[in-house]
Design a protein around this motif. Structure first.
Motif, short mmCIF file in Angstrom:
data_model
loop_
_atom_site.label_atom_id
_atom_site.label_comp_id
_atom_site.label_asym_id
_atom_site.label_seq_id
_atom_site.Cartn_x
_atom_site.Cartn_y
_atom_site.Cartn_z
N GLY A 26 -12.38 -49.91 -31.15
CA GLY A 26 -13.09 -48.77 -31.73
C GLY A 26 -13.66 -49.06 -33.11
O GLY A 26 -14.72 -48.55 -33.46
N SER A 96 -4.25 -39.64 -19.95
CA SER A 96 -5.28 -40.36 -20.70
C SER A 96 -4.83 -41.79 -21.01
O SER A 96 -5.65 -42.71 -21.02
N ILE A 100 -7.36 -44.72 -20.24
CA ILE A 100 -7.97 -45.47 -21.34
C ILE A 100 -7.52 -46.92 -21.30
O ILE A 100 -8.33 -47.84 -21.39
N PHE A 222 -11.37 -41.24 -31.56
CA PHE A 222 -11.08 -42.48 -30.84
C PHE A 222 -10.48 -43.51 -31.78
O PHE A 222 -9.48 -44.15 -31.47
N ASP A 376 -14.50 -43.88 -19.09
CA ASP A 376 -14.62 -43.65 -20.53
C ASP A 376 -14.98 -42.19 -20.80
O ASP A 376 -14.43 -41.53 -21.69
N SER A 380 -12.35 -40.42 -22.92
CA SER A 380 -12.71 -40.30 -24.33
C SER A 380 -13.51 -39.05 -24.63
O SER A 380 -13.39 -38.48 -25.70
N LEU A 384 -9.62 -36.56 -24.44
CA LEU A 384 -9.20 -36.65 -25.85
C LEU A 384 -9.57 -35.39 -26.64
O LEU A 384 -8.72 -34.83 -27.33
#
Ligand code: TRP
Length: 446
Positions: A26, A96, A100, A222, A376, A380, A384
């Motif tokens: 990230g 998640s 992820i 993130f 993703d 994300s 998230l």
């Protein structure tokens, strides 16, 4: 499990582990291409505002929930709000974690593969886009690197919180700092670096759109590993003798500093050799190898860069696996080693479609997206923010802002969280994050 929960034994154990979680793909891969495609400096400024108003308060909130409950995300919500459905927020976080990590490991595997491409040498006039596409669309190599990366991740987690996570972050994080400094010094001393610095530091606010704001908030979540209970889990191993506001400040500060500094390694180099900073996700894997090929001793610097990226990814991946493993250990009484090994295998398998989606399953689309993009998006962009907003509502209105403030200020430290925290956690953060979600959905449906 009976008895006292395992705790970080080193003064810097939590900070290095949590900063290791935060600093990852990230900060380098994602931060550089999002900055590159959102106009540079103007994005960076908005991102810094999002870190202060949303990132830091959410960081101390998650750590406080973890430390108070001494539990994984599911157990934490159960402990703080018994007999309510709030544990579902923790369950969403564990979900998640699976998703992820499964694609994160695939991208990390590309980075490890590029260490060896650097050793073989980056040669000028190579078709680097072709090399990258050739790599990710092949079947064997990306799967093998994905497997190797998962073995390393599961190996560290199987060894335990202190003997695995803490031991390795104490080695890997200093390595990461040193490699980054070498790269920045090299980039800043390149002839023509100035133009890159200007792109990075001189804001053109005309380029700012609603999309820039959303990208900044998404990046803040993130990059700080927020919204899925990773920091709840690491906070559950933090001793009551440590002040949360200060420790959280260190983690957020280190993560932000490293992203900003990584920009100083990347943009001057990109501009010095006349490349486009708005190349998107390919920036690190296509543009940078082309830059290294032009640079004196470029393959050496390329090697350093991809070792750095891989190390950063590894210390983040372990935090994702730890969420899943802590859940099985606390809630289902699994032995740690069994949980680490079996979940490592499960997550490896869940990740396979994402890499096959570039090659033999190249025609597959899920709601119009390639498989990796779909994972993703699901994790994300949906899970998230939903997890983050619900955690904020929980902390502000159910567990109560006052309780969080007391927990974060105990024992007293250098930073004292004040009443502003309540306003942010109860209203500003949930509303900002729900707006992000709304725009994401409108964008997706429209
Ligand atoms: N923060 C990491 C990065 O910047 C990725 C990461 C690790 C993460 N754990 C997470 C992201 C939990 C979201 C939630 O690469």
């Amino acid at each position: 499990m009976n008895g006292a929960r395992e705790k970080w034994t080193s003064k810097v154990g939590f900070v290095l582990a949590a900063a290791g979680s935060a600093v990852g793909l990230g900060n380098i891969w994602r931060f550089s291409y999002v900055t590159g495609t959102n106009g540079g400096a103007a994005f960076v400024i908005i991102y810094l505002v999002a870190i202060v108003l949303i990132g830091y308060p959410m960081m101390v909130t998650e750590v406080a929930i973890g430390r108070k409950s001494e539990k994984n995300p599911v157990g934490a919500f159960k402990a703080l709000a018994p007999n309510t459905p709030w544990w579902l927020v923790g369950a969403l976080g564990v979900f998640s974690g699976f998703v992820i990590l499964s694609f994160y490991s695939v991208v990390a595997g590309w980075s490890v593969a590029y260490i060896f491409k650097a050793i073989a040498g980056f040669i000028p006039d190579t078709d680097f886009a072709g090399v990258f596409v050739g790599h990710i669309t092949s079947t064997g190599a990306p799967i093998i690197w994905h497997a190797i990366f998962m073995v390393l991740t599961a190996g560290i987690i199987a060894a335990g919180v202190v003997k695995g996570i803490q031991r390795w972050v104490k080695i890997l994080m200093p390595v990461l700092f040193i490699l980054l400094i070498i790269l920045v010094l090299r980039a800043l001393t390149l002839p023509g670096a100035g133009e890159g610095i200007a792109f990075y530091l001189a804001p053109r606010f005309g380029d700012v759109t609603a999309g820039t704001l959303l990208a900044a908030i998404g990046q803040a979540f993130f990059t700080l590993s927020l919204g899925m209970g990773a920091m709840i889990t690491y906070g559950s191993y933090l001793s009551n003798q440590e002040n949360i506001a200060d420790n959280g400040g260190w983690v957020v500060g280190l993560d932000t500093a490293i992203a900003i500094v990584a920009g100083f390694a990347i943009f001057p180099a990109v501009f010095a050799f006349g490349f486009d900073p708005a190349a998107g996700p390919g920036l690190v894997f296509i543009t940078l190898p082309a830059v290294f090929a032009e640079m004196p001793a470029g393959s050496l610097f390329g090697f350093i860069f991809f070792v750095l990226l891989s190390v950063a990814a590894l210390t983040s991946a372990i935090s994702l696996l730890e969420v899943v493993v802590a859940w099985l250990v606390d809630e289902k009484d699994w032995p740690r080693v069994k949980a680490a090994v079996s979940m490592g295998i499960v997550i490896f398998v869940i990740g396979l479609p994402t890499t096959l989606g570039f090659g033999v399953w190249g025609d597959v689309r899920i709601i119009g997206m390639e498989i990796l993009d779909f994972y993703d998006f699901l994790a994300s962009e949906l899970a998230l923010p939903i997890g983050g907003a619900l955690t904020a509502i929980f902390a502000g209105h159910v567990w109560k802002a006052r309780t969080v403030v007391d927990e974060t200020n105990s024992p007293p430290g250098a930073i004292k969280i004040g009443n502003w925290y309540g306003v942010l956690i109860k209203y500003v953060i949930p509303i900002a994050v729900f707006l992000v979600l709304l725009f994401t959905l409108i964008d997706f449906l429209g």
